[in-house]
Every structure is written in C-alpha cells, then in structure tokens.
Design a protein around this motif. Sequence first.
Motif, mmCIF file in Angstrom:
data_model
loop_
_atom_site.group_PDB
_atom_site.id
_atom_site.type_symbol
_atom_site.label_atom_id
_atom_site.label_comp_id
_atom_site.label_asym_id
_atom_site.label_seq_id
_atom_site.Cartn_x
_atom_site.Cartn_y
_atom_site.Cartn_z
ATOM 1 N N LEU A 52 45.786 43.677 58.377
ATOM 2 C CA LEU A 52 45.059 44.941 58.186
ATOM 3 C C LEU A 52 43.852 44.738 57.267
ATOM 4 O O LEU A 52 43.992 44.264 56.138
ATOM 5 N N THR A 53 42.661 45.104 57.764
ATOM 6 C CA THR A 53 41.452 44.992 56.933
ATOM 7 C C THR A 53 41.292 46.241 56.061
ATOM 8 O O THR A 53 41.900 47.287 56.328
ATOM 9 N N LEU A 54 40.443 46.128 55.070
ATOM 10 C CA LEU A 54 40.167 47.279 54.203
ATOM 11 C C LEU A 54 39.571 48.418 55.021
ATOM 12 O O LEU A 54 39.911 49.588 54.805
ATOM 13 N N ALA A 55 38.702 48.096 55.978
ATOM 14 C CA ALA A 55 38.087 49.135 56.810
ATOM 15 C C ALA A 55 39.136 49.896 57.615
ATOM 16 O O ALA A 55 39.125 51.134 57.675
ATOM 17 N N ILE A 98 42.269 54.183 46.725
ATOM 18 C CA ILE A 98 42.652 53.733 48.066
ATOM 19 C C ILE A 98 43.665 52.592 47.987
ATOM 20 O O ILE A 98 44.703 52.599 48.670
ATOM 21 N N LEU A 99 43.389 51.610 47.140
ATOM 22 C CA LEU A 99 44.255 50.431 47.066
ATOM 23 C C LEU A 99 45.576 50.727 46.361
ATOM 24 O O LEU A 99 46.590 50.089 46.662
ATOM 25 N N SER A 100 45.590 51.693 45.457
ATOM 26 C CA SER A 100 46.860 52.107 44.835
ATOM 27 C C SER A 100 47.789 52.702 45.883
ATOM 28 O O SER A 100 49.004 52.464 45.871
ATOM 29 N N ASP A 101 47.197 53.465 46.810
ATOM 30 C CA ASP A 101 48.011 54.028 47.891
ATOM 31 C C ASP A 101 48.480 52.934 48.849
ATOM 32 O O ASP A 101 49.560 53.043 49.447
ATOM 33 N N GLY A 125 34.589 45.884 53.745
ATOM 34 C CA GLY A 125 35.463 46.374 54.812
ATOM 35 C C GLY A 125 36.050 45.303 55.705
ATOM 36 O O GLY A 125 37.136 45.479 56.271
ATOM 37 N N HIS A 126 35.370 44.168 55.837
ATOM 38 C CA HIS A 126 35.841 43.119 56.759
ATOM 39 C C HIS A 126 36.982 42.281 56.171
ATOM 40 O O HIS A 126 37.658 41.550 56.892
ATOM 41 N N TYR A 127 37.196 42.368 54.856
ATOM 42 C CA TYR A 127 38.276 41.586 54.237
ATOM 43 C C TYR A 127 39.648 42.167 54.603
ATOM 44 O O TYR A 127 39.826 43.391 54.627
ATOM 45 N N LYS A 128 40.609 41.278 54.857
ATOM 46 C CA LYS A 128 41.997 41.734 54.962
ATOM 47 C C LYS A 128 42.438 42.207 53.579
ATOM 48 O O LYS A 128 41.980 41.652 52.556
ATOM 49 N N THR A 144 45.055 41.630 52.012
ATOM 50 C CA THR A 144 45.695 40.546 51.252
ATOM 51 C C THR A 144 44.706 39.464 50.810
ATOM 52 O O THR A 144 45.054 38.585 50.022
ATOM 53 N N GLU A 145 43.463 39.532 51.341
ATOM 54 C CA GLU A 145 42.443 38.555 50.954
ATOM 55 C C GLU A 145 41.623 39.010 49.746
ATOM 56 O O GLU A 145 40.913 38.202 49.133
ATOM 57 N N LEU A 146 41.678 40.293 49.421
ATOM 58 C CA LEU A 146 40.833 40.840 48.356
ATOM 59 C C LEU A 146 41.217 40.265 46.997
ATOM 60 O O LEU A 146 42.394 40.210 46.636
ATOM 61 N N ARG A 147 40.187 39.834 46.267
ATOM 62 C CA ARG A 147 40.384 39.246 44.947
ATOM 63 C C ARG A 147 39.471 39.950 43.931
ATOM 64 O O ARG A 147 38.439 40.520 44.307
ATOM 65 N N PRO A 148 39.795 39.884 42.633
ATOM 66 C CA PRO A 148 38.965 40.538 41.609
ATOM 67 C C PRO A 148 37.489 40.175 41.683
ATOM 68 O O PRO A 148 36.619 41.034 41.479
ATOM 69 N N GLU A 149 37.191 38.898 42.004
ATOM 70 C CA GLU A 149 35.778 38.485 42.044
ATOM 71 C C GLU A 149 34.998 39.200 43.152
ATOM 72 O O GLU A 149 33.791 39.408 43.031
#
Length: 295
Positions: free
Chosen positions: A2-5, A86-89, A40-43, A45-50
């Motif tokens: 699942l991507t962020l978008a 959004i990410l907390s949900d 939006g294109h990142y999954k 689980t791929e999202l990182r603080p940087e």
Amino acid sequence: QLTLAKYTALWLTNIAPGKLAKSTICRDRQDIERILPALGHYKLTELRPEHFRNFYAELRKVIRPDTKKPLSEYTIEGVHATLCSILSDAVEGGFLSHNPAWRTYRYAGRKCEKKIADEETAQKIIAALEGESIKYETYFKLIIATGMRRGECCALKWEDINYAERSIHVCRNAVKTTGDEIIVKAPKTKAGNRYVYFSAEMESLLREYEAFCVAETERYDRREQTKDDYVFRRKGMKLPMTPSTFTWRFKKILKANDLPTDLNVHSLRHTAASLFIASGTDVGTVAGLLGHNQP
C-alpha cells in the motif's frame, strides 16, 4: 504494497469523515495536495524520517504565486500535522508498526507572538465600533467582552442569553467551508460548552440590539422573533451569518479608522484573555471562559 497515495485516498473516504470536522478535512485536503506529489509514490513501509525532513526542506523553497513569498512556517507545520494524523491512523489500522513522521519536523526561525490589541488600541476599537451599525457593534463588543470564538458568536441564539444572570450559554459553533452551506454543530470539546458573562453596559447594548432584531424580523420576515432565532441571523432567513462576513467587516473597520490592520477577529479573543488576566482574573478561570481544556 500500500502506497501513501492509496492509503490517503482510503483515509479520506473511510476514516477522516468519522473523526474530523468537515472544515478540518477541507483544510487537510490542501495539505494533501502538497504531500502526494512528493511522497505519495512511497509504500507506507518504505517511509523514513529523512523523507519527511527532505520534504519540509523543499517546501521552504516553494514560492507562493499570490504573494511571491515563500510558504510560511505555519503552513509547513500544518502539513506535518496532517501527515502525522494520517500515519497515526495507519498505525491504528495495523498498516504500520510506528509513525515514521513522528518528531521529524523542527520549527525554522522564530515564532511570532500572537497579535493582540493593547488596552489603548482596544479602547480605540471600541470607540470605532460605536460608529458602526448596531449588529456589528454588538458582535465585536461581545467577543471583546467574553472571548468567544467568531463561530461561537455566530451560532448564538436568543435562548442562550440570560439577562437575569448576565450570562451566555456557549453551546454551538457555526462553520462554513467553501462550496458548502453553513453548518451549526456542538463544540469540539467538553470545555467548549460553557458559560460566559457580561457587564451591565453590555446588557444594555444587547437589549437594544434585541429590540432592533424584533423590529427587523417583523418588517422582513412578517413574523414574530422567537428565542430559537439566531442572534446574528441572515436577513429573511433562519440561518446564522457566516463567520467570514465578520472577518471581512472587521478588516474594513480597522482600515477606515487607521487601526492596526494586522489584527483580526480572533485577535479580539486573545485581547479579551489579556484584559481578564490584567484585571486580576486567575489563568484557570480565564481558560474556562475561553473554552480551553488546559490553562
């Protein structure tokens, strides 16, 4: 996968409407329009603080087409808040084990103090209001006297005013989003449902304004005014006036009277709080009058 978008689309459709006010979702959509092209294109689980830190750095380079100035730091802070929401949900829904945006934002520069009117400016505003129609004079003086929010003041009904106790029951809020009709709803928090109080001078103005409204209702609506009518009502209608009408009018009053134009209607609420504290009212009581959960 699942991507962020894709998750954001799911969030807007199935999650946000059950948790957030319509006006909040409308504001979040503006932030989402900035977020998705970059992230939006990142999954999930791929999202990182940087990713978030780099995104905020790029936002600070964006020039607004209307002002020709960079985005304000408050705008960027708002984008971060929307991302965290959004990410907390997503964590709550089991899509993520933790929120990767948490603590990735740092305010750049110095925060500006909230704009308020000092006592001298407040007196000049009050004097200027006495040259306005009784509707606008009553509305703005009520906010200075009680610290109500502009939407709360718009949502007042005559039944909320108790002249014997010189009190007002604040129990509704009027909200208008672009393209939608105005809606009146309960306060967002328990602390928002409260009583505020007014002086004998304010009582005199309210009674005079009520008599004016009674005559207006008979003239334009061909009926008697009731306690269920809104105090600040659209002529010929059962709906309250929109908060933005008073925002526009207040700016016009400031400009016409050579008063500081960086003030706004919400500044009057902060002014009320400052005047309460300056007169010796303890902070806990002021918080209660303003409808804040915490002093």
